[in-house]
Design a protein around this motif. Structure first.
Motif, PDB file in Angstrom:
ATOM      1  N   HIS A   1       0.950  -1.208   0.087  1.00 16.38           N
ATOM      2  CA  HIS A   1       0.205   0.084   0.078  1.00 16.38           C
ATOM      3  C   HIS A   1       1.038   1.111   0.135  1.00 16.38           C
ATOM      4  CE1 HIS A   1      -3.342   2.708   0.788  1.00 16.38           C
ATOM      5  NE2 HIS A   1      -2.782   2.881   1.932  1.00 16.38           N
ATOM      6  N   PHE A   2       1.041   1.921  -1.092  1.00 10.71           N
ATOM      7  CA  PHE A   2       1.640   3.193  -1.411  1.00 10.71           C
ATOM      8  C   PHE A   2       1.152   4.214  -1.979  1.00 10.71           C
ATOM      9  CE2 PHE A   2       3.019   0.803  -4.634  1.00 10.71           C
ATOM     10  CZ  PHE A   2       3.562   1.437  -5.721  1.00 10.71           C
ATOM     11  N   SER A   3       1.280   5.329  -1.959  1.00 11.09           N
ATOM     12  CA  SER A   3       0.317   6.559  -2.558  1.00 11.09           C
ATOM     13  C   SER A   3       1.201   6.511  -3.956  1.00 11.09           C
ATOM     14  CB  SER A   3       0.572   7.648  -1.988  1.00 11.09           C
ATOM     15  OG  SER A   3      -0.150   8.796  -2.476  1.00 11.09           O
ATOM     16  N   PRO A   4       0.609   6.274  -4.951  1.00 14.07           N
ATOM     17  CA  PRO A   4       1.128   6.459  -6.364  1.00 14.07           C
ATOM     18  C   PRO A   4       1.003   7.867  -7.059  1.00 14.07           C
ATOM     19  CG  PRO A   4      -0.927   5.533  -6.467  1.00 14.07           C
ATOM     20  CD  PRO A   4      -0.808   5.751  -5.085  1.00 14.07           C
ATOM     21  N   TRP A   5       0.470   8.856  -6.352  1.00 11.01           N
ATOM     22  CA  TRP A   5       0.393  10.141  -6.810  1.00 11.01           C
ATOM     23  C   TRP A   5       1.373  11.221  -6.242  1.00 11.01           C
ATOM     24  CZ3 TRP A   5      -3.794   7.114  -5.402  1.00 11.01           C
ATOM     25  CH2 TRP A   5      -4.706   6.613  -6.569  1.00 11.01           C
ATOM     26  N   ALA A   6       1.902  11.690  -6.930  1.00  5.76           N
ATOM     27  CA  ALA A   6       2.764  12.876  -6.541  1.00  5.76           C
ATOM     28  C   ALA A   6       2.314  14.201  -6.676  1.00  5.76           C
ATOM     29  CB  ALA A   6       4.345  12.778  -7.148  1.00  5.76           C
ATOM     30  N   GLY A   7       1.792  15.031  -5.889  1.00  3.30           N
ATOM     31  CA  GLY A   7       1.634  16.401  -5.994  1.00  3.30           C
ATOM     32  C   GLY A   7       0.400  16.639  -6.733  1.00  3.30           C
ATOM     33  N   GLU A   8      -0.554  15.658  -7.286  1.00  3.24           N
ATOM     34  CA  GLU A   8      -1.745  16.013  -8.025  1.00  3.24           C
ATOM     35  C   GLU A   8      -2.901  15.299  -7.182  1.00  3.24           C
ATOM     36  OE1 GLU A   8      -2.121  13.575 -11.684  1.00  3.24           O
ATOM     37  OE2 GLU A   8      -0.608  12.310 -11.257  1.00  3.24           O
ATOM     38  N   GLN A   9      -4.123  15.788  -7.456  1.00  4.11           N
ATOM     39  CA  GLN A   9      -5.187  15.556  -6.653  1.00  4.11           C
ATOM     40  C   GLN A   9      -5.623  14.064  -7.107  1.00  4.11           C
ATOM     41  OE1 GLN A   9      -6.964  17.693  -4.328  1.00  4.11           O
ATOM     42  NE2 GLN A   9      -7.903  15.586  -4.142  1.00  4.11           N
ATOM     43  N   GLN A  10      -5.514  13.244  -6.155  1.00  2.35           N
ATOM     44  CA  GLN A  10      -5.802  11.892  -6.573  1.00  2.35           C
ATOM     45  C   GLN A  10      -7.369  11.749  -6.685  1.00  2.35           C
ATOM     46  OE1 GLN A  10      -3.505  10.055  -3.170  1.00  2.35           O
ATOM     47  NE2 GLN A  10      -5.450   8.891  -2.714  1.00  2.35           N
ATOM     48  N   MET A  11      -7.645  10.670  -7.650  1.00  3.77           N
ATOM     49  CA  MET A  11      -9.112  10.407  -7.751  1.00  3.77           C
ATOM     50  C   MET A  11      -9.488   9.197  -7.135  1.00  3.77           C
ATOM     51  SD  MET A  11      -8.880  11.240 -11.935  1.00  3.77           S
ATOM     52  CE  MET A  11     -10.485  10.910 -12.360  1.00  3.77           C
ATOM     53  N   TYR A  12      -8.655   8.190  -6.873  1.00  2.00           N
ATOM     54  CA  TYR A  12      -9.043   7.235  -6.243  1.00  2.00           C
ATOM     55  C   TYR A  12      -8.074   6.692  -5.055  1.00  2.00           C
ATOM     56  CZ  TYR A  12     -12.067   6.281 -10.151  1.00  2.00           C
ATOM     57  OH  TYR A  12     -12.888   6.286 -11.147  1.00  2.00           O
ATOM     58  N   LYS A  13      -8.572   6.054  -4.027  1.00  2.00           N
ATOM     59  CA  LYS A  13      -7.715   5.552  -2.957  1.00  2.00           C
ATOM     60  C   LYS A  13      -8.096   4.003  -2.706  1.00  2.00           C
ATOM     61  CE  LYS A  13     -10.276   5.955   1.320  1.00  2.00           C
ATOM     62  NZ  LYS A  13     -10.497   6.898   2.553  1.00  2.00           N
ATOM     63  N   LEU A  14      -7.088   3.407  -2.472  1.00  2.92           N
ATOM     64  CA  LEU A  14      -7.006   1.939  -2.301  1.00  2.92           C
ATOM     65  C   LEU A  14      -7.874   1.620  -0.792  1.00  2.92           C
ATOM     66  CD1 LEU A  14      -6.162  -0.927  -3.257  1.00  2.92           C
ATOM     67  CD2 LEU A  14      -4.048  -0.765  -1.820  1.00  2.92           C
ATOM     68  N   ASP A  15      -8.805   0.735  -1.237  1.00  2.00           N
ATOM     69  CA  ASP A  15      -9.669   0.278   0.013  1.00  2.00           C
ATOM     70  C   ASP A  15      -8.699  -0.811   0.582  1.00  2.00           C
ATOM     71  OD1 ASP A  15     -11.317  -1.013   1.888  1.00  2.00           O
ATOM     72  OD2 ASP A  15     -13.195  -0.859   0.652  1.00  2.00           O
ATOM     73  N   ILE A  16      -7.961  -0.637   1.688  1.00  2.00           N
ATOM     74  CA  ILE A  16      -7.118  -1.833   2.245  1.00  2.00           C
ATOM     75  C   ILE A  16      -7.963  -2.602   2.883  1.00  2.00           C
ATOM     76  CG2 ILE A  16      -4.990  -0.245   2.175  1.00  2.00           C
ATOM     77  CD1 ILE A  16      -5.443   0.152   5.172  1.00  2.00           C
ATOM     78  N   GLY A  17      -9.101  -2.545   3.140  1.00  2.00           N
ATOM     79  CA  GLY A  17      -9.886  -3.655   3.991  1.00  2.00           C
ATOM     80  C   GLY A  17     -10.694  -4.449   3.117  1.00  2.00           C
ATOM     81  N   TRP A  18     -10.380  -4.372   1.739  1.00  2.68           N
ATOM     82  CA  TRP A  18     -11.287  -5.160   0.881  1.00  2.68           C
ATOM     83  C   TRP A  18     -10.426  -6.254   0.219  1.00  2.68           C
ATOM     84  CZ3 TRP A  18     -12.423  -7.542  -3.539  1.00  2.68           C
ATOM     85  CH2 TRP A  18     -13.597  -7.939  -3.939  1.00  2.68           C
ATOM     86  N   PRO A  19     -10.449  -7.590   0.260  1.00  2.00           N
ATOM     87  CA  PRO A  19     -11.549  -8.011   0.873  1.00  2.00           C
ATOM     88  C   PRO A  19     -11.207  -8.475   2.295  1.00  2.00           C
ATOM     89  CG  PRO A  19     -10.312  -9.871  -0.215  1.00  2.00           C
ATOM     90  CD  PRO A  19      -9.542  -8.268  -0.500  1.00  2.00           C
ATOM     91  N   LYS A  20     -12.188  -8.757   3.040  1.00  2.00           N
ATOM     92  CA  LYS A  20     -11.962  -9.182   4.414  1.00  2.00           C
ATOM     93  C   LYS A  20     -11.281 -10.313   4.597  1.00  2.00           C
ATOM     94  CE  LYS A  20     -14.923  -5.837   5.728  1.00  2.00           C
ATOM     95  NZ  LYS A  20     -14.142  -4.438   5.867  1.00  2.00           N
ATOM     96  N   SER A  21     -11.231 -11.357   3.838  1.00  2.00           N
ATOM     97  CA  SER A  21     -10.590 -12.566   3.723  1.00  2.00           C
ATOM     98  C   SER A  21     -10.000 -12.886   2.553  1.00  2.00           C
ATOM     99  CB  SER A  21     -11.565 -13.680   4.235  1.00  2.00           C
ATOM    100  OG  SER A  21     -12.385 -13.285   5.478  1.00  2.00           O
ATOM    101  N   PRO A  22      -8.749 -12.355   2.392  1.00  2.00           N
ATOM    102  CA  PRO A  22      -7.848 -12.497   0.912  1.00  2.00           C
ATOM    103  C   PRO A  22      -7.600 -13.875   0.918  1.00  2.00           C
ATOM    104  CG  PRO A  22      -6.543 -11.354   2.602  1.00  2.00           C
ATOM    105  CD  PRO A  22      -7.951 -11.345   3.072  1.00  2.00           C
ATOM    106  N   GLU A  23      -7.523 -14.694   1.824  1.00  2.30           N
ATOM    107  CA  GLU A  23      -7.181 -16.181   1.851  1.00  2.30           C
ATOM    108  C   GLU A  23      -7.829 -16.917   0.825  1.00  2.30           C
ATOM    109  OE1 GLU A  23      -9.539 -16.025   5.690  1.00  2.30           O
ATOM    110  OE2 GLU A  23      -7.828 -14.540   4.489  1.00  2.30           O
ATOM    111  N   TYR A  24      -9.091 -16.318   0.436  1.00  5.63           N
ATOM    112  CA  TYR A  24      -9.932 -17.083  -0.456  1.00  5.63           C
ATOM    113  C   TYR A  24      -9.549 -17.118  -1.823  1.00  5.63           C
ATOM    114  CZ  TYR A  24     -13.619 -18.003   3.120  1.00  5.63           C
ATOM    115  OH  TYR A  24     -14.145 -18.553   4.496  1.00  5.63           O
ATOM    116  N   PHE A  25      -8.751 -16.283  -2.066  1.00  4.71           N
ATOM    117  CA  PHE A  25      -8.011 -16.279  -3.501  1.00  4.71           C
ATOM    118  C   PHE A  25      -6.968 -17.225  -3.509  1.00  4.71           C
ATOM    119  CE2 PHE A  25      -8.905 -11.420  -3.128  1.00  4.71           C
ATOM    120  CZ  PHE A  25     -10.000 -11.425  -3.891  1.00  4.71           C
ATOM    121  N   THR A  26      -7.215 -18.107  -4.162  1.00  6.08           N
ATOM    122  CA  THR A  26      -6.307 -19.417  -4.182  1.00  6.08           C
ATOM    123  C   THR A  26      -5.602 -19.800  -5.369  1.00  6.08           C
ATOM    124  OG1 THR A  26      -8.230 -20.938  -4.297  1.00  6.08           O
ATOM    125  CG2 THR A  26      -7.381 -20.514  -2.225  1.00  6.08           C
ATOM    126  N   GLY A  27      -6.174 -19.044  -6.669  1.00 11.24           N
ATOM    127  CA  GLY A  27      -5.710 -19.207  -7.793  1.00 11.24           C
ATOM    128  C   GLY A  27      -5.124 -17.902  -8.480  1.00 11.24           C
TER     129      GLY A  27
END
Length: 309
Positions: free
Chosen positions: A6-32
């Protein structure tokens, strides 16, 4: 398994999106390998298509990030996924590029994974001479009317865009293998805007091509933004002001200004989101209610959610 930091990819510009670091709640379901993602914004659901041996091929999450269930039957190698909402219910369309008995098809499922419709001949790679004979169909977009747009060629014999009626008859078909106007080299993703235009990520030609949805007539193309890497995915933001494009090999999401009705012109990049190395964003989808952007990342083997600010 690599996870994007998780890092900010924007330098000095108004960012349009931010990463939802709480999604998903259970990343262990991604198995493939997570190849595709589709949002059911009506019902607050997110569908993820993944590949691998002995892994569930479709995972279902809530938009808050809770894992709900998975299903597997008759899905071999999902490539693209799309949720179609109507007044009477929702269904999930999947393009299957597998080479076994279920592959080379475009299939419709109930939200719980019951197979409802198969387009193409399962297990048979088609030639471009037969409209409904697919060869590694990459993605599709279904309008509210039930009309379907399929980009057929994730590296197979076919390099074409086909529009089908709600009863699966060909309305028009365009494209052959090549780099001329209206030709494709791996048409990889397709979407439709609010003004009757069909947008296709023409991946290996490093351009987006635009067509009239009623006639299939070529309207223009964009190549100026894709010198570093071709477009893998095309989706509009909820207000249709911007086009979100995944560029897999440079781990980037490009946010392009959508042109008004009339001239397509060339692309203008408004902003970009630089993802961590080896994340490999493949296909994206946008929640047309909340505006959230979901990114299916092959390298990181996860789906990430970005929230508009």
């Amino acid at each position: 398994v690599l996870k994007a930091e998780h890092f900010s990819p924007w330098a000095g510009e108004q960012q349009m999106y931010k990463l939802d670091i709480g999604w998903p709640k259970s990343p262990e379901y991604f198995t493939g390998q997570t190849f595709c993602v589709a949002v059911d914004s009506l019902n607050g659901l997110v569908y993820v298509g993944q590949r691998g041996d002995n892994v569930p091929k479709v995972l279902v999450f809530s938009e808050e990030g809770y894992f709900l269930h998975s299903w597997n039957d008759t899905v071999e190698m999902p490539h693209g996924i799309f949720v179609w909402n109507t007044a009477i219910g929702s269904s999930v369309w999947i393009t299957d590029v597998g080479t076994g008995k279920y592959g080379h098809t475009v299939k419709q499922y109930s939200p719980l994974g019951k197979l409802m419709q198969v387009l193409g001949t399962p297990g048979n790679a088609g030639s471009s001479l037969i409209p409904l004979q697919f060869d590694q169909p990459a993605e599709l977009f279904v309008e509210e009317t039930g009309e379907i747009y399929v980009v057929d060629g994730d590296g197979g014999m076919n390099n074409r865009l086909i529009k089908l009626s709600d009863d699966y008859k060909e309305i028009w078909l365009t494209g052959t293998n090549g780099s001329g106007i209206g030709q494709f080299r791996i048409p990889h993703s397709v979407t439709v805007d609010a003004y009757g235009r069909v947008w296709v990520a023409d991946r290996d030609n490093k351009r987006i091509q635009v067509f009239d949805k009623a006639t299939g007539e070529w309207l223009g193309s964009w190549s100026g933004c894709f010198s570093e890497d071709g477009p893998y995915s095309v989706r509009f933001t909820a207000d249709y002001k911007y086009l979100i494009v995944a560029q897999m090999n440079i781990n980037r999401l490009a946010i392009l200004a959508a042109p008004p009705v009339g001239s397509i012109g060339d692309c203008a990049m408004v902003q970009s989101v630089q993802l961590a190395n080896e994340t490999k964003p493949h296909l994206v989808d946008v929640d047309m209610r909340s505006g959230a952007v979901y990114v299916a990342e092959i390298g990181a083997q996860q789906v990430q959610k970005y929230i508009p600010l």
